[in-house]
Design a protein around this motif. Structure first.
Motif, PDB file in Angstrom:
ATOM      1  N   GLY A 131       2.560  15.329  14.590  1.00  0.00           N
ATOM      2  CA  GLY A 131       2.016  16.503  13.914  1.00  0.00           C
ATOM      3  C   GLY A 131       1.773  16.312  12.435  1.00  0.00           C
ATOM      4  N   ALA A 132       1.332  15.119  12.037  1.00  0.00           N
ATOM      5  CA  ALA A 132       1.073  14.820  10.625  1.00  0.00           C
ATOM      6  C   ALA A 132      -0.298  14.170  10.484  1.00  0.00           C
ATOM      7  CB  ALA A 132       2.154  13.898  10.062  1.00  0.00           C
ATOM      8  N   THR A 133      -0.827  14.189   9.275  1.00  0.00           N
ATOM      9  CA  THR A 133      -2.130  13.592   9.004  1.00  0.00           C
ATOM     10  C   THR A 133      -2.108  12.902   7.643  1.00  0.00           C
ATOM     11  OG1 THR A 133      -2.961  15.625   7.964  1.00  0.00           O
ATOM     12  CG2 THR A 133      -3.375  15.347  10.332  1.00  0.00           C
ATOM     13  N   LEU A 134      -3.001  11.941   7.456  1.00  0.00           N
ATOM     14  CA  LEU A 134      -3.191  11.357   6.134  1.00  0.00           C
ATOM     15  C   LEU A 134      -3.779  12.419   5.215  1.00  0.00           C
ATOM     16  CD1 LEU A 134      -4.670   7.876   7.113  1.00  0.00           C
ATOM     17  CD2 LEU A 134      -2.363   8.345   6.254  1.00  0.00           C
ATOM     18  N   LYS A 188      -1.957   5.995  12.212  1.00  0.00           N
ATOM     19  CA  LYS A 188      -2.716   7.142  12.702  1.00  0.00           C
ATOM     20  C   LYS A 188      -2.160   7.629  14.035  1.00  0.00           C
ATOM     21  CE  LYS A 188      -7.048   6.127  10.301  1.00  0.00           C
ATOM     22  NZ  LYS A 188      -8.468   5.698  10.441  1.00  0.00           N
ATOM     23  N   ARG A 189      -1.815   6.698  14.922  1.00  0.00           N
ATOM     24  CA  ARG A 189      -1.225   7.078  16.210  1.00  0.00           C
ATOM     25  C   ARG A 189       0.131   7.757  16.004  1.00  0.00           C
ATOM     26  NH1 ARG A 189      -3.498   2.050  18.046  1.00  0.00           N
ATOM     27  NH2 ARG A 189      -1.537   0.986  17.532  1.00  0.00           N
ATOM     28  N   HIS A 192       0.842  -1.198   0.000  1.00  0.00           N
ATOM     29  CA  HIS A 192       0.000   0.000   0.000  1.00  0.00           C
ATOM     30  C   HIS A 192       0.878   1.248   0.000  1.00  0.00           C
ATOM     31  CE1 HIS A 192      -3.700  -2.280   0.886  1.00  0.00           C
ATOM     32  NE2 HIS A 192      -2.903  -3.023   1.640  1.00  0.00           N
ATOM     33  N   MET A 193       0.283   2.366  -0.441  1.00  0.00           N
ATOM     34  CA  MET A 193       0.964   3.656  -0.424  1.00  0.00           C
ATOM     35  C   MET A 193       0.124   4.629   0.408  1.00  0.00           C
ATOM     36  SD  MET A 193       3.786   5.028  -1.723  1.00  0.00           S
ATOM     37  CE  MET A 193       4.137   4.246  -3.309  1.00  0.00           C
ATOM     38  N   PHE A 194       0.698   5.124   1.496  1.00  0.00           N
ATOM     39  CA  PHE A 194       0.034   6.117   2.324  1.00  0.00           C
ATOM     40  C   PHE A 194       0.491   7.510   1.906  1.00  0.00           C
ATOM     41  CE2 PHE A 194      -0.380   2.379   4.966  1.00  0.00           C
ATOM     42  CZ  PHE A 194      -1.649   2.518   5.536  1.00  0.00           C
ATOM     43  N   GLU A 195      -0.470   8.435   1.808  1.00  0.00           N
ATOM     44  CA  GLU A 195      -0.173   9.825   1.460  1.00  0.00           C
ATOM     45  C   GLU A 195      -0.339  10.671   2.717  1.00  0.00           C
ATOM     46  OE1 GLU A 195      -2.024  10.813  -2.604  1.00  0.00           O
ATOM     47  OE2 GLU A 195      -3.135   9.060  -1.903  1.00  0.00           O
ATOM     48  N   VAL A 196       0.697  11.472   3.032  1.00  0.00           N
ATOM     49  CA  VAL A 196       0.737  12.159   4.319  1.00  0.00           C
ATOM     50  C   VAL A 196       1.138  13.621   4.137  1.00  0.00           C
ATOM     51  CG1 VAL A 196       1.996  12.285   6.525  1.00  0.00           C
ATOM     52  CG2 VAL A 196       1.229  10.070   5.644  1.00  0.00           C
ATOM     53  N   ARG A 197       0.509  14.490   4.940  1.00  0.00           N
ATOM     54  CA  ARG A 197       0.943  15.889   5.056  1.00  0.00           C
ATOM     55  C   ARG A 197       1.593  16.044   6.421  1.00  0.00           C
ATOM     56  NH1 ARG A 197       0.007  20.483   2.324  1.00  0.00           N
ATOM     57  NH2 ARG A 197      -1.483  19.359   0.998  1.00  0.00           N
ATOM     58  N   GLY A 198       2.866  16.484   6.407  1.00  0.00           N
ATOM     59  CA  GLY A 198       3.627  16.550   7.646  1.00  0.00           C
ATOM     60  C   GLY A 198       3.883  17.971   8.116  1.00  0.00           C
ATOM     61  N   PRO A 199       4.830  18.158   9.033  1.00  0.00           N
ATOM     62  CA  PRO A 199       5.137  19.479   9.590  1.00  0.00           C
ATOM     63  C   PRO A 199       5.462  20.503   8.500  1.00  0.00           C
ATOM     64  CG  PRO A 199       6.230  17.772  10.857  1.00  0.00           C
ATOM     65  CD  PRO A 199       5.633  17.097   9.658  1.00  0.00           C
TER      66      PRO A 199
END
Length: 295
Positions: free
Chosen positions: A172-175, A165-166, A136-143
């Motif tokens: 300080g990041a989110t999907l 998610k944890r 799988h490929m997770f897409e994340v927005r970070g600091p």
């Protein structure tokens, strides 16, 4: 490059007209970009690019943190990630490297990193017998708004998602759906660059049919040349470079950021901590980001 950042290419040159064009962006080293003399007069028109040395992957973050972990620990992490990539390659194309180009390229990387042959064989055998695992490929927005692509291999997607998610919330990041649109999927062939002049680098790129050539550094700060090409041309570019006497360190597909994002020191430190935590996750194979480390 696995976990690597590719800053914008700073020196562009149209071979027929020999007119340099400056591109936006920078490098994480203060070395100036090099522009080459007009040595080709009859080549077809094509734009090739060569930037000053940039930091790739682990090396970039070691410079941000001003420290490097113990060599044995770093080596073990490299072997772990290579093992996961081998499992993916076996899952996708089988265990015969003669029929599986991706696996063959990974086996060469293992040799280059001095991964024991017995360990490699054990990974291949375990991949053949292991229960099915999904990629799988997770897409994340970070600091600071940086974007990350995280490749994972797991036999329990629900567990992995919960763990992610944890981890993201803690750092300080989110999907973030859509982050992948900021990356291009490109073929990358890596060769040692210590003894290659800039003129020769462009000659090699032209003869091999590469689109761009860029300097970079590995974890040990050794200079390498990255030849970029279309994904379908990786085998051709690799084979031609080998015929031209170059020793190929690795060849494969990377996610290259379309644009880079500069962060301040606080954001850069937070991003470094996040990427380190992600890389230490047992399900993570590789992490790509669009962060420009300026120093």
């Amino acid at each position: 490059m696995a976990g690597g950042v590719l800053p914008p290419l700073r020196a562009l040159r149209i071979l027929r007209t020999c007119t340099p064009v400056a591109a936006a962006g920078g490098s994480c080293l203060p070395r100036p970009a090099r522009v080459f003399p007009p040595v080709w007069r009859t080549c077809p028109v094509r734009t090739l690019q060569l930037s000053a040395a940039s930091c790739a992957g682990h090396n970039k973050w070691s410079k941000v943190k001003h420290i490097k972990g113990p060599k044995d620990e770093a080596r073990a992490k490299v072997f772990q990630k290579l093992s996961m990539m081998i499992k993916i390659a076996v899952k996708e194309g089988g265990s015969n490297p003669d029929l599986n180009l991706n696996l063959a390229q990974l086996l060469e990387q293992c040799r280059g990193k001095n991964m024991p042959r017995a360990s490699v064989d054990a990974v291949i055998k375990s991949a053949e017998k292991a229960k099915p695992a999904s990629q799988h490929m997770f897409e994340v927005r970070g600091p600071g708004g940086c974007l990350l692509l995280i490749e994972v291999l797991t036999d329990n997607l629900s567990r992995t998602q919960q763990d992610f998610k944890r981890l993201l919330t803690k750092n300080g990041a989110t999907l973030s759906d859509g982050a992948r649109h900021n990356f291009n999927r490109r073929g990358v062939v890596l060769v040692p660059g210590q003894d290659v002049t800039t003129e020769r680098a462009l000659e090699l790129a032209i003869e091999a049919g590469a689109e761009d050539v860029q300097e970079t550094e590995d974890e040990e700060e050794k200079l390498h040349l990255q030849f970029f090409c279309d994904v379908a041309e990786v085998r051709k570019v690799r084979g031609t470079l080998e015929e031209l006497g170059m020793q190929v360190t690795s060849a494969g597909v990377e996610f290259v950021p379309r644009t880079l994002l500069s962060l301040d020191q606080q954001q850069l430190g937070a991003a470094s901590t996040l990427i380190e935590a992600l890389s230490d996750s047992p399900d993570v194979v590789r992490v790509w980001d669009n962060i420009q480390a300026d120093g």
